[in-house]
Every structure is written in C-alpha cells, then in structure tokens.
Design an enzyme around this catalytic site. Sequence first.
Site, PDB file in Angstrom:
ATOM      1  CG  HIS A   1      -9.174   0.968  -0.878  1.00 49.55           C
ATOM      2  ND1 HIS A   1      -8.685   0.695   0.382  1.00 49.55           N
ATOM      3  CD2 HIS A   1     -10.528   0.957  -0.759  1.00 49.55           C
ATOM      4  CE1 HIS A   1      -9.696   0.520   1.214  1.00 49.55           C
ATOM      5  NE2 HIS A   1     -10.820   0.684   0.557  1.00 49.55           N
TER       6      HIS A   1
ATOM      7  CG  ASP B   1      -5.113   2.935   0.544  1.00 51.02           C
ATOM      8  OD1 ASP B   1      -6.170   2.296   0.581  1.00 51.02           O
ATOM      9  OD2 ASP B   1      -3.995   2.426   0.791  1.00 51.02           O
TER      10      ASP B   1
ATOM     11  CB  SER C   1      -0.904   0.007   1.234  1.00 47.25           C
ATOM     12  OG  SER C   1      -1.544   1.265   1.312  1.00 47.25           O
TER      13      SER C   1
ATOM     14  N   GLY D   1      -1.325   1.970   9.417  1.00 41.94           N
ATOM     15  CA  GLY D   1      -0.654   1.828  10.704  1.00 41.94           C
ATOM     16  C   GLY D   1      -1.563   1.463  11.864  1.00 41.94           C
TER      17      GLY D   1
ATOM     18  CG  ASP E   1      -6.756  -2.293   2.907  1.00 46.75           C
ATOM     19  OD1 ASP E   1      -5.707  -2.064   3.531  1.00 46.75           O
ATOM     20  OD2 ASP E   1      -7.310  -1.471   2.146  1.00 46.75           O
ATOM     21  N   GLY E   2      -5.556  -3.861   6.046  1.00 51.81           N
ATOM     22  CA  GLY E   2      -5.458  -3.207   7.350  1.00 51.81           C
ATOM     23  C   GLY E   2      -4.751  -4.049   8.387  1.00 51.81           C
TER      24      GLY E   2
HETATM   25  C1  DX5 Z   1      -6.346   2.528   5.099  1.00 49.79           C
HETATM   26  C2  DX5 Z   1      -6.042   1.869   3.790  1.00 49.79           C
HETATM   27  C3  DX5 Z   1      -5.049   0.814   3.853  1.00 49.79           C
HETATM   28  C4  DX5 Z   1      -3.756   1.177   4.533  1.00 49.79           C
HETATM   29  C5  DX5 Z   1      -3.214  -0.091   5.100  1.00 49.79           C
HETATM   30  O1  DX5 Z   1      -7.679   2.646   5.331  1.00 49.79           O
HETATM   31  O2  DX5 Z   1      -7.189   1.314   3.186  1.00 49.79           O
HETATM   32  O3  DX5 Z   1      -4.785   0.271   2.565  1.00 49.79           O
HETATM   33  O4  DX5 Z   1      -2.785   1.770   3.706  1.00 49.79           O
HETATM   34  O5  DX5 Z   1      -2.112   0.204   5.867  1.00 49.79           O
HETATM   35  P1  DX5 Z   1      -1.547  -0.825   6.934  1.00 49.79           P
HETATM   36  O6  DX5 Z   1      -1.119  -2.040   6.198  1.00 49.79           O
HETATM   37  O7  DX5 Z   1      -0.444  -0.057   7.566  1.00 49.79           O
HETATM   38  O8  DX5 Z   1      -2.677  -1.121   7.896  1.00 49.79           O
HETATM   39 ZN    ZN Z   2      -6.653   0.405   1.266  1.00 50.06          ZN
END
Ligand code: DX5
Ligand code: ZN
Length: 225
Positions: free
Chosen positions: A76, A42, A15, A155, A182-183
């Site tokens: 996204h 994103d 991401s 994060g 995702d997340g």
């Molecule tokens: C946040 C985004 C995610 C985010 C994931 O809502 O949709 O794609 O970048 O980040 P991490 O992997 O750090 O949770």
């Molecule tokens: Zn995302």
Amino acid sequence: MSWSDWARGPEIAPSLYAADFARLGEQIQEMLDAGVRIFHFDTGDGHFVPPVTIGPIVLESISKLIHDGGAHLDCHLMVEQPERHFEAFAKAGGDSVTVHYEACDDLPAVYEQARALGLGVGLAFNPETSPEDAAAASEGTDFVNCMSIHPGYSGQAFMPEALPRIRRLRELLPPERLIEVDGGVGEENARELRGAGVDVFVAGTSVFGHDDPVQAYRRLADLVA
Ligand code: DX5
Ligand code: ZN
C-alpha cells in the site's frame, strides 16, 4: 497468479504496520501457520501522509518467508509518484502495489507501469474522494481499497461513513473487481463490512495489538466467512 486467485473468498490481510518489528519474522510465521494468504505492507513517504513508515528494505527481508508460506504481499503505497518506486518493490518481492487516487495524475499510465513489472494493481481512495470517482478511475485494476480512516497511522477509529461508500462502490464495480477496506477494521464491524461487499479486510491493530494475534486473526476470519 492474480488477485482473484489469492483472495478465494473473504480474506483478512494483516497489516504489518502494526506488528512488533523486533519479532517480525516470528509474527509472520504465526500468521502463515494460521492461514493468512495476503499480507498488507504500508509505505508512507512523509509527504502524501505525515509519517515515514517502512519500505523495500524491510520488504526484502520478509518476502521469501511470506512466499515460502504460500502468501502474497500487497504494498500500500501512501506516497506521491508511487511509480518511481515500483521497480524497487517488485525486486524486493512485492506482489502487488496499491496506489492512491489522490496521488497520481495519470492512473492508466501508472497501472501500466506496474503491470509491466508483473505486479498486481489496486487503487486506494481517501474519505474525501467519492466512490463514483474512484470506481471510474479503477478500470484496469484488480481491486479498490476504500479507506475507512485518513491514511497514515495504524490504530485510528473506523469511520462509519465507509459503510455506505462501500455499498455504493459495490454497485459501481464489475463483480470481478474486489473491494478492500483499510482502517479501524475489527470484530465490531467486520461482519457488517462483509455484508456491504468487502472481499479483503486489512487489519492492523485488531490483530497485532491483541494479546493473542493468532486468535484475533482466526476470530476475524470466522466472522467474515
Ligand atoms: C494506515 C494504513 C493501514 C493501517 C491499518 O494508513 O493504511 O493499513 O496499518 O491499521 P489499523 O487496522 O490499526 O487501522
Ligand atoms: Zn494500508
């Protein structure tokens, strides 16, 4: 070329939200060299999710590099009325758009508008939405993104209730419709998520927040292989 061609097996999709934007091209090139096939981009509008993040102008500046490296860009869209932006994302080099169950009134019409522009389509759903509702609404998409955080920021901590939700989703979806998570995805949960049925693993902080993003990507890819 469709999603099922891009995701040949389990894929880690870094991401870019969590990348170092002063070194974006360099970090993308390193990921391409390491074998990344899907990048996750994103966009947040400050309405559907609190932050305003990155949009088509940034996308345009990286899409050639990503395509030249043989990879794809999934956008996204954490935005209200995502269809208003499809054309801009398609023109900027997006390959697919992921829209939110919670942000659209007429999903089939939204999917059709994306397809008409040659875009792949994913449906994302938030922790408050049931896998049953999401699965039923995903007819006509390439994949379903089960959010394992409340969308908005990179994060955040992984929500463990995502695991049973993904298992249920896998029971409900036809086999060709892929599942993305995702997340909060990282080394500590990737293998279990693979066992639950995930095909595409979005990873922001666990890759770009690492001292050595390439090594972090490779370790995750090995874990889910
Ligand atoms: C946040 C985004 C995610 C985010 C994931 O809502 O949709 O794609 O970048 O980040 P991490 O992997 O750090 O949770
Ligand atoms: Zn995302």
